[in-house]
Scaffold this active site. Structure first.
Site, short mmCIF file in Angstrom:
data_model
loop_
_atom_site.label_atom_id
_atom_site.label_comp_id
_atom_site.label_asym_id
_atom_site.label_seq_id
_atom_site.Cartn_x
_atom_site.Cartn_y
_atom_site.Cartn_z
N GLU A 45 107.14 -2.50 71.72
CA GLU A 45 107.05 -3.18 73.12
C GLU A 45 107.51 -2.26 74.12
O GLU A 45 108.27 -1.07 73.78
CB GLU A 45 108.14 -4.41 73.19
CG GLU A 45 107.94 -5.11 74.56
CD GLU A 45 108.61 -6.29 74.53
OE1 GLU A 45 109.29 -6.84 73.39
OE2 GLU A 45 108.58 -7.24 75.40
N ASN A 192 102.17 -14.42 74.78
CA ASN A 192 103.58 -14.09 73.77
C ASN A 192 104.39 -15.23 74.54
O ASN A 192 104.93 -15.30 75.59
CB ASN A 192 104.03 -12.73 74.21
CG ASN A 192 105.43 -12.61 73.32
OD1 ASN A 192 105.39 -12.44 72.10
ND2 ASN A 192 106.37 -12.70 74.12
N GLU A 193 105.21 -15.87 73.32
CA GLU A 193 106.08 -16.92 73.76
C GLU A 193 105.96 -17.62 74.86
O GLU A 193 106.81 -17.85 75.70
CB GLU A 193 107.49 -16.03 73.55
CG GLU A 193 107.98 -15.52 72.32
CD GLU A 193 109.35 -15.10 72.36
OE1 GLU A 193 109.97 -15.20 73.25
OE2 GLU A 193 109.83 -14.83 71.12
N TYR A 261 114.26 -14.72 64.52
CA TYR A 261 115.02 -13.76 64.31
C TYR A 261 116.39 -13.97 63.70
O TYR A 261 116.87 -15.18 63.72
CB TYR A 261 115.55 -13.04 65.65
CG TYR A 261 114.59 -12.17 66.22
CD1 TYR A 261 114.42 -10.96 66.08
CD2 TYR A 261 113.66 -13.00 67.33
CE1 TYR A 261 113.42 -10.18 66.65
CE2 TYR A 261 112.65 -11.96 67.94
CZ TYR A 261 112.52 -10.75 67.87
OH TYR A 261 111.50 -10.06 68.56
N GLU A 316 106.97 -11.56 64.99
CA GLU A 316 108.36 -11.11 65.35
C GLU A 316 109.17 -11.55 64.43
O GLU A 316 109.47 -12.77 64.38
CB GLU A 316 108.63 -11.51 66.84
CG GLU A 316 107.92 -10.68 68.05
CD GLU A 316 108.36 -10.91 69.44
OE1 GLU A 316 109.50 -10.93 69.39
OE2 GLU A 316 107.63 -10.64 70.41
N GLN A 365 111.95 -4.17 66.26
CA GLN A 365 110.52 -3.13 66.62
C GLN A 365 110.77 -1.85 65.97
O GLN A 365 111.96 -1.55 65.63
CB GLN A 365 110.63 -3.04 68.30
CG GLN A 365 110.58 -4.77 68.80
CD GLN A 365 110.36 -4.49 70.37
OE1 GLN A 365 110.18 -3.17 70.81
NE2 GLN A 365 110.26 -5.53 71.00
O1 AHR Z 1 111.53 -8.45 70.56
C1 AHR Z 1 112.24 -8.65 71.71
C2 AHR Z 1 111.81 -9.94 72.32
O2 AHR Z 1 112.12 -11.04 71.51
C3 AHR Z 1 110.45 -9.88 72.60
O3 AHR Z 1 110.01 -9.50 74.06
C4 AHR Z 1 110.24 -11.37 72.89
O4 AHR Z 1 108.88 -11.86 72.45
C5 AHR Z 1 111.29 -12.15 71.90
O5 AHR Z 1 112.01 -13.03 72.50
#
Ligand code: AHR
Length: 512
Positions: A45, A192-193, A261, A316, A365
């Site tokens: 990103e 995205n999101e 995450y 992600e 990332q």
């Molecule tokens: O990876 C960091 C961020 O996490 C990304 O920009 C977003 O899609 C997610 O919330």
């Protein structure tokens, strides 16, 4: 007697050593799915030092580069056979206007990165730079396009610009900018999101918007094979997946995304390197939840798509901690320890074992951000423990899954427990079998027995990633502290392979 029964239930009891062993049974199923290599994808990103001062140092840098991209990074990513790379976001994607990033670099407008540190970017890394980078890597590009603050026209112009071979205004513009042949981009994210930074939408609103965008992305029959990925759920938001699967016609979608995450507490994520065993345990608890998430999102998808035409794309995932001291909080720069290797090994095993539905995933990332495989500091570059896991697992790319079954011993901390062992297995096109094993226990060596009967295995070799301390990591001063190496602590007898897995280790077995 009761205790004896319990011990026998999860493996073999050696009376002498009181050592519990798990037996991993491997099934050979002709119609088992292929583990898509795209499960091993990465994400880059415009965030902190991922692109600028990470991948991209500019053509005039004295760091060796190809068109401004560091050659050491290109070589390192080729060595892990990076299958695809997602760009330009993340949250950045829904602020990005791709036309700002083409044409003479000096004439490009700037953009303020509103989500990540509020820094001003000069758009010197744009569409050509990214797609040429993917060509150099031999990786498929995955473009996440702007829906939140963009338009259908802007989106479809981008597709025409990068993919149209004939005459058209966008193909003409591409040629004027120096690229004759289109790149042929297959993978496209539709925002995205969208439940958050993509526009704070309800799933019903996004599903309708998605239908509109997806309609104009391809021909009637999608004869060019565009792969459209709907922005997916946040973690366990099953309602989001339900609505997308219910409201989006199947002929308009190839993949539905999911983001998750491994975070202990969003308000107190704790240090990436200076963590307690309890914090380690909690991180692993979050990481192992991926199995439940994938299972439950898959169950919803199965209801609407029993023939499994639509893929689950976990675009992600990874560990997320506090930023390193003295770095910009908006840049998400964190170190990467053996804990991250545990997250990677266990999560990739989960994806392998769900490869009937999970066809793509992207670790967040690639460089200098979150659970990066590469960190850079001016001229220096290091490979993280996560990098080595990715390297060891390349053997699973496009191999056929060998479904396994076993009962894991427990890893216990303060009366709470997690399965200590995670595993997956595959057979490649040369009939070589690979079994990846992770022991997350912080103290105990766990012995597992892999039942290889019926697989016709004569020779076994193995690779390990382990270290003295869970907190061990590579630094610019000591870049090779944690590295994978040959492993010999196993015995093959009558088709039974007994492996001693040291605490917090990843082992990949090869059997021929
Ligand atoms: O990876 C960091 C961020 O996490 C990304 O920009 C977003 O899609 C997610 O919330």
């Amino acid at each position: 007697m009761k205790t004896l029964k319990a011990l026998l239930a999860f493996g073999i009891l050696s009376i002498t050593g009181i050592k519990a062993q798990s037996e991993i049974k491997i099934q050979v199923e002709e119609d088992a799915p292929i583990i898509s290599k795209h499960i091993y994808g990465h994400f880059s990103e415009h965030l902190g030092r991922c692109i600028y001062d990470g991948f991209y140092v500019g053509e005039n840098s004295d760091i060796p580069n190809k068109d401004g991209v560091r050659t050491d990074i290109i070589e390192a990513l080729k060595a892990i056979e990076i299958p695809n790379l997602r760009w330009p976001g993340g949250c950045f994607a829904d602020t990005y206007h791709w036309k700002d990033g083409i044409g003479p670099k000096k004439e490009r407008p700037t953009i303020v990165n509103q989500w990540w540190g509020g820094v001003t970017e000069d758009n010197s890394f744009g569409t050509h730079d990214f797609l040429n980078l993917c060509e150099a890597l031999g990786a498929e590009p995955y473009l996440a396009a702007n829906v939140g603050s963009g338009t259908v026209k802007e989106f479809t112009d981008w597709i025409q610009y990068v993919n149209h071979d004939g005459e058209s205004p966008m193909a003409k513009l591409r040629r004027e900018n120096g690229r004759e042949k289109p790149w042929g981009v297959k993978y496209w994210g539709v925002g995205n999101e969208m439940w958050g930074c993509g526009g704070n939408m309800t799933p019903e609103h996004y599903a309708n918007l998605y239908r509109q965008y997806a309609t104009f992305m391809s021909s009637w029959s999608n004869d060019k094979g565009i792969y459209r990925i709907a922005s997916g759920a946040n973690v366990d938001d099953y309602h989001w997946t339900e609505v997308l699967m219910r409201d989006i016609p199947k002929h308009l979608v190839e993949g539905v995304a999911l983001h998750s995450y491994s975070v202990i507490d969003w308000n107190n994520k704790s240090s990436a390197t200076d963590f307690s065993e309890e914090e380690y345990f909690l991180t692993m608890r979050e990481a192992l939840k991926m199995d439940e998430l994938v299972t439950k999102h898959t169950a919803i998808m199965d209801k609407y798509d029993p023939d499994r035409k639509i893929d689950l794309v976990v675009d992600e995932w990874g560990g997320w901690y506090d930023v390193e001291e003295g770095t910009n909080p908006g840049f998400l720069y964190q170190q990467n320890t053996m804990r991250d290797a545990m997250i990677a090994g266990a999560t990739l095993n989960i994806f392998n074992n769900h490869s009937e539905r999970v066809k793509m995933a992207n670790l967040a990332q690639t460089v200098n951000v979150l659970q990066a495989v590469i960190l850079t500091n001016e001229k220096k570059m290091l490979l993280t423990p996560t990098y080595y896991v990715m390297k060891m697992y390349t053997v699973h790319h496009d191999a056929q899954l060998l479904p396994i079954s076993f009962e894991s011993p427990k890893y216990k901390v303060d009366g709470k427990s997690l399965p200590a062992i995670s595993a997956s297995a595959s057979k490649d096109s040369n009939n070589t079998v690979h079994v990846s094993l992770v022991n997350i226990d912080a103290h105990k060596t766990n012995t597992v027995t892999v039942n290889m009967n019926g697989l016709n295995i004569k020779n076994v070799s193995a690779t390990i990633l382990s270290s003295e301390k869970l907190q061990d990591h590579n630094t610019f001063e000591e870049p090779n502290k944690v590295q994978s190496r040959e492993f010999k602590d196993f015995k093959l007898k009558k088709g039974m392979l007994s492996v001693d897995l040291p605490p917090f280790s990843v082992v990949v077995i090869e059997g021929k």
